[in-house]
Design a protein around this motif. Structure first.
Motif, short mmCIF file in Angstrom:
data_model
loop_
_atom_site.label_atom_id
_atom_site.label_comp_id
_atom_site.label_asym_id
_atom_site.label_seq_id
_atom_site.Cartn_x
_atom_site.Cartn_y
_atom_site.Cartn_z
N LEU A 72 0.83 -1.21 0.00
CA LEU A 72 0.00 0.00 0.00
C LEU A 72 0.86 1.26 0.00
O LEU A 72 0.57 2.22 -0.71
N SER A 73 1.92 1.22 0.75
CA SER A 73 2.80 2.39 0.83
C SER A 73 3.55 2.60 -0.47
O SER A 73 3.61 3.71 -0.99
N MET A 97 -0.38 4.96 0.33
CA MET A 97 -1.25 4.91 1.52
C MET A 97 -0.39 4.50 2.71
O MET A 97 0.39 3.55 2.63
N HIS A 98 -0.55 5.23 3.81
CA HIS A 98 0.28 5.00 4.99
C HIS A 98 -0.59 4.87 6.22
O HIS A 98 -1.70 5.42 6.28
N VAL A 99 -0.09 4.19 7.24
CA VAL A 99 -0.81 4.01 8.49
C VAL A 99 -0.75 5.31 9.27
O VAL A 99 0.32 5.83 9.56
N ARG A 145 -4.19 8.14 2.28
CA ARG A 145 -3.38 8.34 1.08
C ARG A 145 -2.67 9.68 1.17
O ARG A 145 -3.26 10.68 1.52
N SER A 146 -1.38 9.69 0.82
CA SER A 146 -0.61 10.93 0.78
C SER A 146 -1.04 11.72 -0.43
O SER A 146 -1.26 11.17 -1.50
N LEU A 147 -1.14 13.02 -0.24
CA LEU A 147 -1.52 13.87 -1.38
C LEU A 147 -0.34 14.60 -1.92
O LEU A 147 0.62 14.85 -1.35
#
Length: 164
Positions: free
Chosen positions: A130-131, A136-138, A162-164
């Motif tokens: 995911l990362s 996407m990160h916890v 999710r990182s933008l």
């Protein structure tokens, strides 16, 4: 004051004028030079700190540039999908969907997923996917060991964004 100074003997006058000169120099040092010197030292430390930070970040710039250009396929496709869909697809591809108890969106870029009796190693590999592929990160999580399900099994509750 001048009359008083004129009445003093030559040695006394020299002593008083020397003391006055010392007092003036000490006042200039204490009230003008010392505050500037303290501010200069603080600024020099601040500049040194920023230079060290920049030196540590320079290697990351080239790493980010190389990762950004090498991610064209999966990351671009994953960013078009809702996080809940990304989570569902990646769980199915890893065979972890049977351990999922619940998943629900938290924000437009986030999802909360709860697992029961999942293998810790597989969970970490899935989070790495995911990362790396979907940014996407916890953001928050809790894990607890499950002894009756076997060694290396955990219950987990994770909030992913999710990182933008």
């Amino acid at each position: 004051m001048k009359d008083w100074l004129d009445k003093l003997e030559a040695r006394e006058r020299l002593f008083v004028l020397g003391g006055a000169a010392f007092a003036i120099v000490a006042s200039i040092y204490g009230f003008l030079w010392l505050p500037f010197d303290r501010n200069h030292a603080a600024l020099a430390q601040s500049v040194d700190g920023w230079e060290r930070s920049l030196a540590e970040l320079r290697p990351l710039r080239s790493l980010a540039a190389s990762n950004g250009s090498g991610r064209g396929g999966p990351a671009t496709a994953g960013t078009l999908q809702a996080p809940i869909i990304v989570v569902d697809q990646t769980l199915r591809s890893r065979g972890l969907e049977r351990f999922r108890r619940r998943s629900q969106p938290t924000t437009s870029n986030g999802v909360r997923v709860e697992f029961e009796g999942v293998a810790f190693d597989e969970l970490v590999l899935w989070l790495g996917d995911l990362s790396g592929r979907h940014d996407m990160h916890v953001q928050a999580g809790s894990l607890s060991a499950v002894s009756q399900a076997g060694p290396g099994r955990v219950n987990a509750s994770l909030t992913l964004e999710r990182s933008l």
